[in-house]
Every structure is written in C-alpha cells, then in structure tokens.
Design a protein around this motif. Structure first.
Motif, PDB file in Angstrom:
ATOM      1  N   GLN A 175       0.824  -1.206   0.000  1.00  6.77           N
ATOM      2  CA  GLN A 175       0.000   0.000   0.000  1.00  6.77           C
ATOM      3  C   GLN A 175       0.861   1.259   0.000  1.00  6.77           C
ATOM      4  O   GLN A 175       0.554   2.238  -0.663  1.00  6.77           O
ATOM      5  CB  GLN A 175      -0.921  -0.003   1.232  1.00  6.77           C
ATOM      6  N   GLN A 176       1.920   1.226   0.782  1.00  7.81           N
ATOM      7  CA  GLN A 176       2.822   2.371   0.872  1.00  7.81           C
ATOM      8  C   GLN A 176       4.235   1.855   1.094  1.00  7.81           C
ATOM      9  O   GLN A 176       4.476   1.057   1.999  1.00  7.81           O
ATOM     10  CB  GLN A 176       2.408   3.290   2.033  1.00  7.81           C
ATOM     11  N   ARG A 177       5.156   2.301   0.263  1.00  9.64           N
ATOM     12  CA  ARG A 177       6.516   1.785   0.379  1.00  9.64           C
ATOM     13  C   ARG A 177       7.212   2.368   1.606  1.00  9.64           C
ATOM     14  O   ARG A 177       6.849   3.443   2.114  1.00  9.64           O
ATOM     15  CB  ARG A 177       7.316   2.099  -0.883  1.00  9.64           C
ATOM     16  N   GLN A 178       8.241   1.667   2.061  1.00 10.64           N
ATOM     17  CA  GLN A 178       8.968   2.113   3.239  1.00 10.64           C
ATOM     18  C   GLN A 178       9.730   3.401   2.938  1.00 10.64           C
ATOM     19  O   GLN A 178      10.215   3.627   1.828  1.00 10.64           O
ATOM     20  CB  GLN A 178       9.941   1.031   3.713  1.00 10.64           C
ATOM     21  N   SER A 179       9.833   4.245   3.950  1.00 11.26           N
ATOM     22  CA  SER A 179      10.585   5.480   3.820  1.00 11.26           C
ATOM     23  C   SER A 179      12.074   5.160   3.832  1.00 11.26           C
ATOM     24  O   SER A 179      12.484   4.068   4.257  1.00 11.26           O
ATOM     25  CB  SER A 179      10.259   6.416   4.980  1.00 11.26           C
ATOM     26  N   PRO A 180      12.921   6.089   3.377  1.00 15.51           N
ATOM     27  CA  PRO A 180      14.363   5.849   3.434  1.00 15.51           C
ATOM     28  C   PRO A 180      14.858   5.494   4.831  1.00 15.51           C
ATOM     29  O   PRO A 180      15.685   4.588   4.986  1.00 15.51           O
ATOM     30  CB  PRO A 180      14.951   7.185   2.957  1.00 15.51           C
ATOM     31  N   ALA A 181      14.345   6.176   5.843  1.00 16.16           N
ATOM     32  CA  ALA A 181      14.774   5.884   7.220  1.00 16.16           C
ATOM     33  C   ALA A 181      14.356   4.482   7.635  1.00 16.16           C
ATOM     34  O   ALA A 181      15.109   3.772   8.313  1.00 16.16           O
ATOM     35  CB  ALA A 181      14.200   6.925   8.181  1.00 16.16           C
ATOM     36  N   GLU A 182      13.162   4.050   7.232  1.00 15.36           N
ATOM     37  CA  GLU A 182      12.666   2.721   7.602  1.00 15.36           C
ATOM     38  C   GLU A 182      13.462   1.614   6.919  1.00 15.36           C
ATOM     39  O   GLU A 182      13.717   0.569   7.526  1.00 15.36           O
ATOM     40  CB  GLU A 182      11.187   2.600   7.236  1.00 15.36           C
ATOM     41  N   LEU A 183      13.866   1.834   5.683  1.00 16.71           N
ATOM     42  CA  LEU A 183      14.525   0.739   4.961  1.00 16.71           C
ATOM     43  C   LEU A 183      15.946   0.484   5.472  1.00 16.71           C
ATOM     44  O   LEU A 183      16.491  -0.600   5.270  1.00 16.71           O
ATOM     45  CB  LEU A 183      14.506   0.981   3.448  1.00 16.71           C
ATOM     46  N   THR A 184      16.560   1.465   6.130  1.00 13.71           N
ATOM     47  CA  THR A 184      17.925   1.260   6.641  1.00 13.71           C
ATOM     48  C   THR A 184      17.978   1.040   8.153  1.00 13.71           C
ATOM     49  O   THR A 184      19.046   0.762   8.693  1.00 13.71           O
ATOM     50  CB  THR A 184      18.825   2.462   6.311  1.00 13.71           C
ATOM     51  N   GLN A 185      16.829   1.149   8.837  1.00 10.81           N
ATOM     52  CA  GLN A 185      16.865   1.160  10.299  1.00 10.81           C
ATOM     53  C   GLN A 185      17.380  -0.138  10.919  1.00 10.81           C
ATOM     54  O   GLN A 185      17.978  -0.116  12.003  1.00 10.81           O
ATOM     55  CB  GLN A 185      15.479   1.486  10.860  1.00 10.81           C
ATOM     56  N   ASP A 186      17.190  -1.266  10.255  1.00 11.78           N
ATOM     57  CA  ASP A 186      17.652  -2.542  10.806  1.00 11.78           C
ATOM     58  C   ASP A 186      18.955  -3.019  10.172  1.00 11.78           C
ATOM     59  O   ASP A 186      19.381  -4.159  10.384  1.00 11.78           O
ATOM     60  CB  ASP A 186      16.575  -3.615  10.615  1.00 11.78           C
ATOM     61  N   MET A 187      19.602  -2.150   9.402  1.00 12.76           N
ATOM     62  CA  MET A 187      20.846  -2.539   8.742  1.00 12.76           C
ATOM     63  C   MET A 187      22.059  -2.142   9.574  1.00 12.76           C
ATOM     64  O   MET A 187      22.027  -1.148  10.313  1.00 12.76           O
ATOM     65  CB  MET A 187      20.942  -1.860   7.364  1.00 12.76           C
ATOM     66  N   ASP A 188      23.096  -2.920   9.429  1.00 13.82           N
ATOM     67  CA  ASP A 188      24.391  -2.583  10.017  1.00 13.82           C
ATOM     68  C   ASP A 188      25.042  -1.544   9.106  1.00 13.82           C
ATOM     69  O   ASP A 188      25.565  -1.880   8.043  1.00 13.82           O
ATOM     70  CB  ASP A 188      25.259  -3.844  10.112  1.00 13.82           C
ATOM     71  N   GLN A 189      25.013  -0.286   9.515  1.00 13.80           N
ATOM     72  CA  GLN A 189      25.445   0.782   8.629  1.00 13.80           C
ATOM     73  C   GLN A 189      26.963   0.910   8.514  1.00 13.80           C
ATOM     74  O   GLN A 189      27.456   1.806   7.831  1.00 13.80           O
ATOM     75  CB  GLN A 189      24.811   2.113   9.059  1.00 13.80           C
ATOM     76  N   SER A 190      27.670  -0.011   9.142  1.00 10.00           N
ATOM     77  CA  SER A 190      29.108  -0.067   8.880  1.00 10.00           C
ATOM     78  C   SER A 190      29.386  -0.793   7.562  1.00 10.00           C
ATOM     79  O   SER A 190      30.499  -0.741   7.038  1.00 10.00           O
ATOM     80  CB  SER A 190      29.832  -0.780  10.025  1.00 10.00           C
ATOM     81  N   LYS A 191      28.349  -1.469   7.042  1.00  4.97           N
ATOM     82  CA  LYS A 191      28.467  -2.152   5.744  1.00  4.97           C
ATOM     83  C   LYS A 191      27.902  -1.240   4.649  1.00  4.97           C
ATOM     84  O   LYS A 191      26.988  -0.452   4.896  1.00  4.97           O
ATOM     85  CB  LYS A 191      27.704  -3.477   5.756  1.00  4.97           C
ATOM     86  N   PRO A 192      28.424  -1.350   3.436  1.00  5.78           N
ATOM     87  CA  PRO A 192      27.887  -0.552   2.328  1.00  5.78           C
ATOM     88  C   PRO A 192      26.413  -0.856   2.077  1.00  5.78           C
ATOM     89  O   PRO A 192      25.981  -2.013   2.154  1.00  5.78           O
ATOM     90  CB  PRO A 192      28.739  -0.982   1.136  1.00  5.78           C
ATOM     91  N   ILE A 193      25.643   0.182   1.777  1.00  3.61           N
ATOM     92  CA  ILE A 193      24.207   0.040   1.513  1.00  3.61           C
ATOM     93  C   ILE A 193      23.928   0.538   0.094  1.00  3.61           C
ATOM     94  O   ILE A 193      24.134   1.715  -0.215  1.00  3.61           O
ATOM     95  CB  ILE A 193      23.367   0.834   2.528  1.00  3.61           C
ATOM     96  N   LEU A 194      23.473  -0.367  -0.755  1.00  2.89           N
ATOM     97  CA  LEU A 194      23.112  -0.039  -2.126  1.00  2.89           C
ATOM     98  C   LEU A 194      21.593  -0.088  -2.253  1.00  2.89           C
ATOM     99  O   LEU A 194      20.955  -1.019  -1.724  1.00  2.89           O
ATOM    100  CB  LEU A 194      23.728  -1.029  -3.123  1.00  2.89           C
ATOM    101  N   VAL A 195      21.025   0.890  -2.912  1.00  7.75           N
ATOM    102  CA  VAL A 195      19.572   0.945  -3.092  1.00  7.75           C
ATOM    103  C   VAL A 195      19.246   0.982  -4.579  1.00  7.75           C
ATOM    104  O   VAL A 195      19.875   1.701  -5.356  1.00  7.75           O
ATOM    105  CB  VAL A 195      18.964   2.168  -2.372  1.00  7.75           C
TER     106      VAL A 195
END
Length: 399
Positions: free
Chosen positions: A293-313
């Motif tokens: 119904q509604q896609r995840q916001s940028p903040a929501e899509l990265t919130q459970d990621m280990d941000q020490s690793k590269p994140i590609l979208v």
C-alpha cells in the motif's frame, strides 16, 4: 479515458499534415495531381497514421504486432513532422506580418517547395538517426568511492541497466546484445532498476526464449531487480493509461518470467549479500505493486541494517535523494527518465528532476541515473543514448 478524448485532435493533426504534404507534393511535380496517385498516397498515409488506433483495438495477433511496431516508429516521425511543419508555419505567419524588401518573393511556389524539402530532410534525418540510436547500445563507466570497509574486497563492479521495456519495440535482438555486453564487463553484481516490461506481458514475442537469454547473464552475486511504473498490466494508447477500479499491479506471469530468468525480484525488501553489503530494492513511487500500500521510507529501509556495511539501493525513479543520503545509503541506482529519450525532451527533462541522468553526489551518497536501455512510445532515441552503466565501487575503509 483521456486518450479517447484526444483521438479527434490526433486525427485532425494527421489530416492537416496530410493536406500540407499533398499540397507540397503537387507543387513539386505534376504526377501528384493525378487522382489515382493521390488516392494511393492517402491510403498509405491513413494505414500508417491509423496504425496507432487499430493496433490498440485489435486482439493479440501477428497483425497487431506488426501494426504496433509501425505505430511506434510513426509516433517518432509524427513528433518531428509536427515540429518542422509547425515551425515553418509559424515563421511564415511572422514573416507575413513583417515589412522587408522583396517580401513578395518569399511566398512564391519555389520557396514553398524548398521549405517542404527542408522539412523532409530534417524529419527523415532525425527519424533515421533515432531508430539507429535506439539500437546502438553503449556502455557508460563510473568510478565511485564508498568510505567503508568490506572484508576481503577492495572494490565491487556493479552493472546497472533499467527501462528495458520488453515488448513490441524491444525483444530478443536487444537482449542478446545486452547480455553479451554485460558478460564482457565481468560484473560482480547486475541490477535492473525497473520498467523491465512495457505494460503488457502479451507484448513479449517469445517469453521462454527471452528468459533463456537472460539466464546466461554471468555475475558473481547474481542479478537483482525492482519493479517500475510500467511493470504492471494495463493498456496504453499513445502513452495514456485508462482508469480501472482495482489496484494496478504486475501480471503474475511477469513475476514468473523473472524467476525463470534467474532474476531476483526485490519488492520493497533488502538482502545482505555475502555478509558484505546490502542491496535494497524499493517499490515504485507511483505504483508500489501487489500487496504494497505504501513503500517504506528511506529511514525505515535502513533502520535494521548494520550501517558499517555498504548500503546499495535500487529505486526506479530518482526521488528522495536527500532523504536516502540522510538515512545512510551509499549508492542509489535509478532509471525512469530515459534522459528525455528524444530531442527536445533531452533538454526539458532537466526541469523535472534533480538528477535527470548521470551522476550526482548528495553528502556521502552517490546517485547514478541511467538513460535506460529500451524505449517507451516512439521507437527512437535522438540526442540520448541506450546504455549499460558499469560502476566500479571502491571501498577505502575510511568511515
């Protein structure tokens, strides 16, 4: 329904152009004064001009496919016919209202014939170069640095394609060419940023053969894709869609086709690849798809990621760039714009997008928008290129 309301305008424009062409041809040579010759020209012109409407109304068949292919080229020719004849007519009006010496000599039959030849040369030149340009697949190289460390890897070669628009204009020949060029790049990861299909699954000439070709793509970590605004099942007439009560979604056969092609579809979800880097495939901004119904916001899509690793979208439309950068995304890969596809669209596209095509840096995030591989509507590219993007992502470990 807007397409049906615009149909009378389309027919009037085609009729005006036909009258102008016949008047010019009669001025060029006496043979075009013969009724039989004129009738033949009118029938040929009507067949081509009406192919847009007849192909829409006909059921799926070999005849419909031929008419669709004709209409897709005709759309591009029509654009340049309207532009050249329109500009010529406008200049004529301006000059008629302007006083200058020997003005009467500018509006004789000789100058009318020369004007027609000039319009013809411009239309033919742009149309031929456009058809050729749509088939000329080029590679664009990028080098970006992500300030993160990846154990055992100093770089990652990502090959980006988008906007395949598989259907009446793009088929087996294009996919063979694409796969050959991708494999020659020795990619670690291949991603497809949406608009894989051109709205109609039945437009695929031979789905099994296409899937078999796509399965031959070679990459270390496989092929991933997200859907775009055209990866849904709906009828389109000259770029216009039709209202329907139910939510617009992909044809289930599209999902099966991708699975059969060994393409991993990410529908507003992410994966951790080789425990080294994240890849998140966003749902489309306009049409998120079945069950979303509604896609995840940028903040929501990265919130459970280990941000020490590269994140590609992977995101079909290049939107929310600042929000993605603020959320910790390192590389945002998009398509959708076609870079305007045809002149003068390649000039006006810059009015609508922060990054209409190419590279843009937002903070520490790299955004790359490809002009796309296929075409939408007119089977032409004028002033833009059909491309594959080869992106070498370097990791320097300096967080």
């Amino acid at each position: 329904m807007i397409a049906f309301f615009l149909s009378p305008i389309y027919l009037l424009v085609c009729w005006y152009l036909l009258r102008w062409i016949l008047r010019w041809m009669k001025a060029c040579h006496g043979v075009f004064h013969k009724k039989k010759v004129q009738l033949g020209l009118v029938i040929g012109y009507a067949f081509v001009a009406l192919s847009l409407l007849t192909s829409f109304l006909l059921p799926v068949s070999p005849l419909q496919r031929v008419l669709k292919c004709i209409s897709n080229v005709w759309l591009g020719v029509l654009v340049y016919l309207i532009m050249t004849v329109g500009i010529a007519g406008f200049l004529r009006l301006v000059l008629k209202r302007t006083n200058f010496a020997r003005k009467e000599h500018l509006f004789n039959q000789k100058h009318f014939i020369l004007t027609g030849w000039l319009c013809l040369v411009i239309v033919v030149s742009l149309s031929v170069s456009g058809v050729v340009g749509a088939k000329n697949l080029q590679t664009t190289d990028y080098q970006v640095t992500v300030h993160k460390a990846v154990e055992g890897r100093e770089s990652l070669r990502v090959v980006l394609v988008a906007d395949l628009h598989l259907g009446y204009s793009i088929g087996q020949w294009h996919m063979n060419n694409m796969v050959e060029k991708i494999n020659a790049l020795n990619p670690d990861l291949v991603v497809i940023a949406g608009d894989i299909f051109d709205n109609e699954y039945d437009a695929l000439d031979d789905p099994a053969k296409l899937a078999a070709t796509l399965r031959t793509i070679q990459s270390t970590y496989g092929v991933y894709a997200c859907y775009g605004n055209h990866d849904i099942q709906e009828k389109i007439l000259a770029g216009f869609t039709f209202h329907q009560d139910e939510a617009k979604a992909s044809d289930p056969r599209m999902d099966v086709f991708l699975a059969d092609s060994n393409i991993h579809l990410l529908q507003d979800e992410g994966v951790l690849i080789d425990n080294s880097f994240y890849l998140y495939g966003r749902a489309d901004y306009e049409r998120p798809g079945r069950g979303i119904q509604q896609r995840q916001s940028p903040a929501e899509l990265t919130q459970d990621m280990d941000q020490s690793k590269p994140i590609l979208v992977l995101d079909h439309e290049p939107r929310e760039l600042q929000e993605l950068a603020d959320a910790g995304v390192d590389l945002d890969l998009c398509g959708h714009t076609h870079d305007g596809q045809m002149f003068p669209g390649n000039l006006t596209i810059h009015l609508f997008w922060e990054n209409p095509c190419g590279y843009l840096q937002k903070g520490r995030m790299h955004n790359i928008v490809t002009s796309g591989l296929g075409v939408f509507g007119p089977n032409m590219r004028v002033g833009t290129k059909s491309e594959i993007c080869c992106i070498d992502v370097n990791f320097d470990g300096a967080e």
